[in-house]
Design a protein around this motif. Structure first.
Motif: not given
Length: 605
Positions: A506-512, A514-529
Motif C-alpha cells: 500500500h502507498q500512504i501519501v501525507v500532506k502538511v 501551514d496557515d500562512g498567507t497564502p497557505p503552503m503545503s508539502a507532500t511525501n509518500a511511504m510504501q507499506i508492505t
C-alpha cells in the motif's frame, strides 16, 4: 573422567565466578546436568578425582557426535564479554577424544586428544595438560559480493573479510591462515610479520588475486562465493592447525554483509544492509537523514580555533534523533565518494549542527576539538560537496559555482530544498537568508518504507518544519487513495492496524499545510508492505546430519524470532537464534538437534 568444569569472566582460570552449576560434580547430576542418549551410563565416581569427593565418569555407548549434546546444561552469558572455559580431563584406553562446545552452534577450537594414561588412585596424577590461551581475534564481518562498496588498492570492488582484535594486546598472525573450506585449513597464510593491533579492524581481500598484496593490503589465493559460503580463521595449536573462529553465510544478497553484532563475539551474527569494512558493524536499516547545510570556499572572516581561515561547510540533522556519522564518507569529488571516512566519535544532536573544516588537515581531529577536519579543500571557483553511506549511497550532495569574496551559500530554512546566498555565515547555528519569501512551504522529513504483519500496529511520527516567523501552525492530512483504517492521532502521529484482507503493498501519501498567507503545503509518500501472520510450513522443513533447516516467508524489515521447547508443558520458550531482521521475502534458520524431539514456534516482532 571429567572434573572442575568452569566458565568464568576474564582470562584467568579460577579468577571469577563460575557460571557452570555443579561443575565439580559434588552434587547429584539430576537437576544440574543433562545426559544425551549416547552417554546415559555416565555416573559420579569417587575413585578418580581432581579435588573434592567426586568426578564424572563419562561412558559413551556410541558415536557421541551423532547426538551432538552429550553432557550439557544451559548457561546464561553476557554479550560482548570475554569468558574462559576450563576443565580437567582424564582419558581411558578406548575413549581419548573430547570436544568442548560453547553452544550447539559454536565449538571451541580445542579438540582434546590426549594420550592414554593409567590411573593412580591414592597418588599424585602423573600428567596434566594445560590448554592454550586463545587470543580475542574474530571473523567480524564478510561481504561476498561487493557491488558498490569500498575498493581495494587496485581500485577494484572485491569480496572481503574483516578481522577484529577485541583484546588489549597486539596479536602476531605469523603462522595463521584464512580458508573458505574446512577440508584445507592452511589454504592461505598470512605474510610473516602481520600484526593486528588491539581494537584494530583489518580488511583482507578474498579475491583470488594474491599477487596484488602490498603492505597492509592483503589478498588471498581464494575467492569467496556469492550467496552462500564459509570463512575460517585458523591458528597453530600444539603443532597442529585449529579453527579459532569461523562463520557460514547463506542467502546473502549482493551488497549485503554478514557478521558479529555486537562486534567481536561468535554467538550473535546477522546480515547488514550497510557494510562497514574497517569499522564497527552497523545494524541500521536505512541511511541517516543529514543535510549539507552551509558552506564557504573563500573564507577570511570565520577563524579556526587556532586563528586560521580555512574552507568550511556545515552538516545539519533535521530529525529528532541523534545521528552517528561513524563510517560515512565525505568528498568534494562525486567520482571518488570514499575520499574521507568519518571516524568514531562524531555525533549530531537532534536539530543540531557539525562544523567541518575542509583544510586538508585530518590529523587535527581529536576529542578536544568538536569540529571535524577532512583531507580535502574546496575550490572557490566551484565544485561539489557530498555525504555518502558506507556503500557509496548518496545521503546528500550539493554543487556550487564561483564563491569568491566571502560568499556564503546554504539552505534556507535549515535542511530545506532552497539553496540561496545567505546574509552572513552562521557556522553551528541557524542560517539567515538575505531574501525571505512572504511565506515558505513547510518541509516534510522523509518517510521510510515499512513492513508489518496483519494485527501489528504501524505508528509513525511524521516530522515537518516551517521556517517562517512567527511560528505557524501545521496541519497533517492524508491524500487518496488511503488504506482503510489509517488515521492521524495527536496531530502528527500516523497509526494503522491492517486487517487480514489488507495483505499486500500500500502507498500512504501525507500532506502538511501551514496557515500562512497564502497557505503552503508539502507532500511525501511511504510504501507499506503488509504480510500474513508468520507460519512454519511443513514444506519448509528439512533435516540433514542432525541439523534442522526451517524456511519460511517473511516481510522485509520485520523481525522474526524462532523459539523452541523440549516439551509443550515447559514454562518458557527458548531462542534457537537471536532475533533476525528479514532482508527479503524468505528466511532460513537452522537448529542443531540436541534432544529426541523439539517443538518450534515463530514469533514476529
Amino acid at each position: 573422567y571429567l572434573d572442575d568444569i568452569r566458565i568464568e569472566e576474564g582470562w584467568v582460570v579460577g579468577g571469577g565466578t563460575n557460571y557452570v552449576v555443579n561443575g565439580g560434580f559434588e552434587a547429584p547430576l539430576a537437576g544440574t546436568w543433562n545426559l544425551g542418549t549416547a552417554v546415559q551410563g555416565s555416573t559420579r565416581v569417587s575413585d578418580v578425582v581432581r579435588e573434592g569427593q567426586y568426578s564424572l565418569r563419562l561412558v559413551s555407548t556410541g558415536r557421541a557426535q551423532q547426538v551432538l549434546t552429550t553432557l550439557w546444561q544451559p548457561v546464561v552469558l553476557k554479550t560482548g564479554v570475554v569468558y574462559t572455559v576450563s576443565f580437567w580431563y582424564w582419558p581411558s584406553l578406548t575413549l581419548t577424544n573430547v570436544e568442548v562446545y560453547v553452544t550447539t552452534f559454536v565449538r571451541s577450537n580445542v579438540n582434546v586428544n590426549a594420550g592414554a594414561v593409567y590411573r593412580s588412585p591414592g597418588a599424585a596424577n602423573p600428567t596434566e595438560r594445560p590448554l592454550p590461551e586463545l587470543p580475542g581475534v574474530y571473523v567480524n564481518e564478510v561481504q561476498a559480493e561487493n557491488v558498490g562498496g569500498v575498493v581495494d588498492n587496485y581500485g577494484e570492488r572485491e569480496p572481503w573479510v574483516e578481522l577484529y582484535n577485541g583484546g588489549s594486546n597486539a596479536v602476531d598472525l605469523t603462522g595463521w591462515y584464512l580458508t573458505d573450506t574446512y577440508t584445507n585449513l592452511g589454504r592461505w597464510a598470512f605474510p610473516a610479520g602481520t600484526v593486528l593491533g588491539p581494537g584494530e579492524y583489518r580488511v583482507v581481500w578474498c579475491d583470488g588475486q594474491v599477487e596484488q598484496s602490498a603492505g597492509t593490503n592483503l589478498h588471498t589465493n581464494f575467492r569467496l562465493t556469492g550467496g552462500s559460503g564459509s570463512v575460517a580463521l585458523v591458528m597453530p595449536v600444539d603443532g597442529q592447525l585449529g579453527v579459532l573462529d569461523y562463520l557460514n553465510y547463506t542467502n546473502l544478497a549482493p551488497g549485503q554483509s554478514y557478521g558479529d553484532y555486537p562486534n567481536g563475539q561468535m554467538f550473535y551474527r546477522q546480515k547488514f544492509m550497510y557494510p562497514t569494512p574497517g569499522w564497527a558493524n552497523n545494524t541500521d536499516l536505512a541511511l541517516p537523514v543529514v543535510r549539507i547545510n552551509e558552506w564557504m570556499a573563500d573564507n577570511t572572516i570565520v577563524p579556526t580555533p587556532d586563528q586560521r581561515f580555512e574552507d568550511w561547510f556545515e552538516l545539519y540533522n533535521p530529525t529528532t534523533n541523534i545521528v552517528n556519522l561513524q563510517g560515512l564518507f565525505l568528498s568534494d569529488n562525486p567520482s571518488n565518494k570514499f575520499q574521507f571516512r568519518i571516524p568514531a566519535g562524531y555525533l549530531i544532536p537532534p536539530r543540531g549542527y557539525l562544523l567541518v573544516w575542509a583544510d586538508n588537515r585530518p590529523e587535527l581531529n581529536s576529542t578536544n576539538d568538536p569540529d571535524l577536519h577532512v583531507n580535502f579543500a574546496l575550490s572557490r571557483r566551484g565544485e561539489a560537496i557530498g555525504l555518502y553511506g558506507p556503500d557509496g549511497a548518496v545521503i546528500d550532495e550539493v554543487i556550487f559555482g564561483d564563491m569568491t569574496g566571502n560568499v556564503v551559500l546554504g539552505r534556507y530554512p535549515d535542511g530545506g530544498a532552497l539553496i540561496t546566498t545567505l546574509t552572513r555565515p552562521t557556522p553551528r547555528a541557524a542560517n539567515v537568508a538575505s531574501v525571505v519569501p512572504a511565506n515558505t512551504p513547510p518541509q516534510l522529513a522523509p518517510l521510510p518504507n515499512r513492513g508489518l504483519l496483519v494485527g501489528q500496529t504501524l505508528q509513525v511520527t511524521v516530522l515537518a518544519t516551517d521556517a517562517d516567523q512567527p511560528p505557524q501552525n501545521l496541519t497533517f492530512s492524508l491524500l487518496p487513495p488511503t488504506p482503510a483504517g489509517v488515521i492521524f492521532t495527536n496531530g502528527n502521529r500516523l497509526v494503522w492496524t491492517p486487517a487480514p484482507a489488507q495483505v499486500g503493498t500500500h502507498q500512504i501519501v501525507v500532506k502538511v499545510t501551514d496557515d500562512g498567507t497564502p497557505p503552503m503545503s508539502a507532500t511525501n509518500a511511504m510504501q507499506i508492505t503488509v504480510g500474513a501472520l508468520p507460519q512454519l510450513p511443513p514444506s519448509g522443513l528439512s533435516l540433514a546430519n542432525g541439523r534442522l533447516s526451517l524456511t519460511f516467508s517473511t516481510v522485509p524489515g520485520v523481525t522474526y524470532r524462532l523459539q523452541y521447547k523440549q516439551r509443550l508443558t515447559d514454562a518458557t520458550w527458548s531462542d534457537v537464534a537471536p532475533a533476525t531482521n528479514a532482508p527479503g521475502t524468505s528466511l532460513t534458520l537452522q537448529d542443531n538437534l540436541t534432544a529426541p524431539q523439539r517443538f518450534y514456534r515463530l514469533v514476529a516482532e
